[in-house]
Design a protein around this motif. Structure first.
Motif, PDB file in Angstrom:
ATOM      1  N   LYS A   1       0.824  -1.221   0.000  1.00 19.93           N
ATOM      2  CA  LYS A   1       0.000   0.000   0.000  1.00 19.93           C
ATOM      3  C   LYS A   1       0.852   1.264   0.000  1.00 19.93           C
ATOM      4  CE  LYS A   1      -4.067  -2.077   2.215  1.00 19.93           C
ATOM      5  NZ  LYS A   1      -3.639  -3.478   2.019  1.00 19.93           N
ATOM      6  N   LEU A   2       1.858   1.274  -0.863  1.00 11.71           N
ATOM      7  CA  LEU A   2       2.665   2.481  -1.028  1.00 11.71           C
ATOM      8  C   LEU A   2       1.888   3.471  -1.902  1.00 11.71           C
ATOM      9  CD1 LEU A   2       6.221   0.988  -1.734  1.00 11.71           C
ATOM     10  CD2 LEU A   2       5.025   1.283   0.444  1.00 11.71           C
ATOM     11  N   LYS A   3       1.871   4.722  -1.488  1.00 14.13           N
ATOM     12  CA  LYS A   3       1.092   5.739  -2.196  1.00 14.13           C
ATOM     13  C   LYS A   3       2.016   6.720  -2.915  1.00 14.13           C
ATOM     14  CE  LYS A   3      -2.621   5.466   1.246  1.00 14.13           C
ATOM     15  NZ  LYS A   3      -3.387   6.196   2.281  1.00 14.13           N
ATOM     16  N   LYS A   4       1.978   6.671  -4.247  1.00  8.88           N
ATOM     17  CA  LYS A   4       2.808   7.551  -5.080  1.00  8.88           C
ATOM     18  C   LYS A   4       4.199   7.723  -4.468  1.00  8.88           C
ATOM     19  CE  LYS A   4       1.484  11.024  -7.422  1.00  8.88           C
ATOM     20  NZ  LYS A   4       1.023  12.370  -7.843  1.00  8.88           N
ATOM     21  N   PRO A   5       4.976   6.665  -4.414  1.00  5.87           N
ATOM     22  CA  PRO A   5       6.280   6.756  -3.755  1.00  5.87           C
ATOM     23  C   PRO A   5       7.270   7.643  -4.497  1.00  5.87           C
ATOM     24  CG  PRO A   5       6.104   4.703  -4.957  1.00  5.87           C
ATOM     25  CD  PRO A   5       4.742   5.351  -5.009  1.00  5.87           C
ATOM     26  N   ILE A   6       8.190   8.203  -3.745  1.00  9.35           N
ATOM     27  CA  ILE A   6       9.396   8.788  -4.328  1.00  9.35           C
ATOM     28  C   ILE A   6      10.311   7.599  -4.594  1.00  9.35           C
ATOM     29  CG2 ILE A   6      11.398  10.274  -3.931  1.00  9.35           C
ATOM     30  CD1 ILE A   6       9.596  11.818  -1.912  1.00  9.35           C
ATOM     31  N   VAL A   7      10.662   7.374  -5.850  1.00  7.46           N
ATOM     32  CA  VAL A   7      11.445   6.200  -6.226  1.00  7.46           C
ATOM     33  C   VAL A   7      12.893   6.618  -6.458  1.00  7.46           C
ATOM     34  CG1 VAL A   7      11.684   4.291  -7.850  1.00  7.46           C
ATOM     35  CG2 VAL A   7       9.400   5.160  -7.280  1.00  7.46           C
ATOM     36  N   MET A   8      13.816   5.893  -5.828  1.00  7.99           N
ATOM     37  CA  MET A   8      15.246   6.150  -6.007  1.00  7.99           C
ATOM     38  C   MET A   8      15.929   4.843  -6.367  1.00  7.99           C
ATOM     39  SD  MET A   8      16.168   8.643  -2.795  1.00  7.99           S
ATOM     40  CE  MET A   8      15.027   9.927  -2.238  1.00  7.99           C
ATOM     41  N   GLY A   9      16.722   4.858  -7.431  1.00  9.04           N
ATOM     42  CA  GLY A   9      17.390   3.636  -7.854  1.00  9.04           C
ATOM     43  C   GLY A   9      18.816   3.870  -8.279  1.00  9.04           C
ATOM     44  N   HIS A  10      19.675   2.914  -7.959  1.00  7.31           N
ATOM     45  CA  HIS A  10      21.072   2.961  -8.388  1.00  7.31           C
ATOM     46  C   HIS A  10      21.303   1.942  -9.503  1.00  7.31           C
ATOM     47  CE1 HIS A  10      25.370   1.444  -7.876  1.00  7.31           C
ATOM     48  NE2 HIS A  10      25.487   2.641  -8.404  1.00  7.31           N
ATOM     49  N   SER A  11      21.908   2.373 -10.594  1.00  7.64           N
ATOM     50  CA  SER A  11      22.336   1.492 -11.678  1.00  7.64           C
ATOM     51  C   SER A  11      21.176   0.628 -12.179  1.00  7.64           C
ATOM     52  CB  SER A  11      23.512   0.637 -11.187  1.00  7.64           C
ATOM     53  OG  SER A  11      24.148  -0.004 -12.253  1.00  7.64           O
ATOM     54  N   PHE A  12      21.272  -0.688 -12.048  1.00  8.85           N
ATOM     55  CA  PHE A  12      20.195  -1.593 -12.466  1.00  8.85           C
ATOM     56  C   PHE A  12      18.865  -1.221 -11.810  1.00  8.85           C
ATOM     57  CE2 PHE A  12      18.054  -5.489 -10.761  1.00  8.85           C
ATOM     58  CZ  PHE A  12      17.359  -5.848 -11.904  1.00  8.85           C
ATOM     59  N   GLY A  13      18.899  -0.864 -10.521  1.00  5.15           N
ATOM     60  CA  GLY A  13      17.676  -0.439  -9.834  1.00  5.15           C
ATOM     61  C   GLY A  13      17.063   0.789 -10.482  1.00  5.15           C
ATOM     62  N   GLY A  14      17.922   1.674 -10.987  1.00  6.07           N
ATOM     63  CA  GLY A  14      17.424   2.845 -11.702  1.00  6.07           C
ATOM     64  C   GLY A  14      16.794   2.477 -13.026  1.00  6.07           C
ATOM     65  N   ARG A  15      17.328   1.467 -13.679  1.00  4.41           N
ATOM     66  CA  ARG A  15      16.738   1.005 -14.939  1.00  4.41           C
ATOM     67  C   ARG A  15      15.325   0.465 -14.690  1.00  4.41           C
ATOM     68  NH1 ARG A  15      19.639   0.290 -19.362  1.00  4.41           N
ATOM     69  NH2 ARG A  15      18.615  -1.629 -20.029  1.00  4.41           N
ATOM     70  N   VAL A  16      15.188  -0.317 -13.634  1.00  6.77           N
ATOM     71  CA  VAL A  16      13.864  -0.820 -13.275  1.00  6.77           C
ATOM     72  C   VAL A  16      12.943   0.347 -12.922  1.00  6.77           C
ATOM     73  CG1 VAL A  16      12.547  -2.290 -11.701  1.00  6.77           C
ATOM     74  CG2 VAL A  16      14.827  -3.000 -12.457  1.00  6.77           C
TER      75      VAL A  16
END
Length: 239
Positions: free
Chosen positions: A82-97
């Motif tokens: 139940k995450l609501k409009k999250p701020i998404v942060m990703g490094h490298s592969f995580g950023g690609r996803v």
């Protein structure tokens, strides 16, 4: 904590209270590589960090996954928790996803740390040219396959057979068209000596996106950790 998502047991942690921040680690990494960021904001945000399938304490997929598969995993995880409009942060592969996911799911903002998106034509190393040639010659295909473990990338050599196939699918996808679809404010934080995701790619990505800004810091592919206090200050102003 564990969740069964898309037939895979997924390990995650969640702590803090407030708006949601979802943190996504790079290839071959785990929760710990993003916890530095989560710990800095857990006093006013709810932090969720997962081990992607195939890494950390999460199960490996039973067959090779694509970026789309990992994006669908995030979709299910966001709904389940139940995450609501999250701020998404990703490094490298995580950023690609994160790019794939954010192109067609509601998010608040996006932060990418050294996340390769576009595929630039690069001169192949001689070893790779030889390997490709061997695989085309009669009777030498098997030898070519065996040579991969000696001359492949560090990530490729360290991976299991399924994760090797996953890695090939992941790195071969150009995400430019998905990046163009993201309208939310996006911050690109890059190291000026990033050999894994060259700064040239970051500049192209900034130009592709609707509302993106690039910040260049001294450092490597892990510039977000190498300049952690500065990165935390930058993120404080952004989120």
């Amino acid at each position: 904590m564990k969740l069964n998502i898309r037939g895979v047991s997924v390990n995650y942690i969640q702590y803090g209270e407030g708006k949601d921040i979802l943190l996504l680690h790079g290839w071959g990494q785990n929760i710990e590589m993003m916890k530095f960021i989560g710990d800095a904001f857990c006093d006013r945000f709810r932090i969720t960090i997962l081990d992607f399938p195939g890494f950390g304490e999460s199960e490996e997929p039973s067959s090779p996954w694509s970026i789309l598969d990992y994006s669908l995993l995030l979709e299910s995880l966001v709904k389940e928790l139940k995450l609501k409009k999250p701020i998404v942060m990703g490094h490298s592969f995580g950023g690609r996803v994160a790019i794939k996911y954010s192109s067609n799911h509601p998010i608040e903002k996006l932060v990418l740390f050294g996340s390769p998106c576009v595929r630039l034509q690069k001169k192949l190393p001689l070893s790779v040219i030889i390997l490709k040639k061997l695989k085309t010659l009669p009777g030498l295909g098997t030898i070519g396959e065996k040579m991969k473990k000696y001359i492949g990338s560090r990530d490729y050599k360290a991976a299991s057979p399924i994760m090797r196939q996953t890695l090939v699918q992941v790195v071969n996808e150009d995400l430019s068209e998905f990046a163009k679809q993201i309208e939310e404010p996006t911050l690109l934080i890059w190291g000026d000596h990033d050999d894994e995701a060259p700064l040239e790619e970051a500049k192209i990505l900034e130009g592709l996106m609707y509302d993106a800004a690039l910040i260049v810091l001294p450092g490597t592919h892990y510039a977000y950790i190498e300049n952690l206090s500065q990165v935390i200050a930058i993120l404080n102003n952004f989120i």
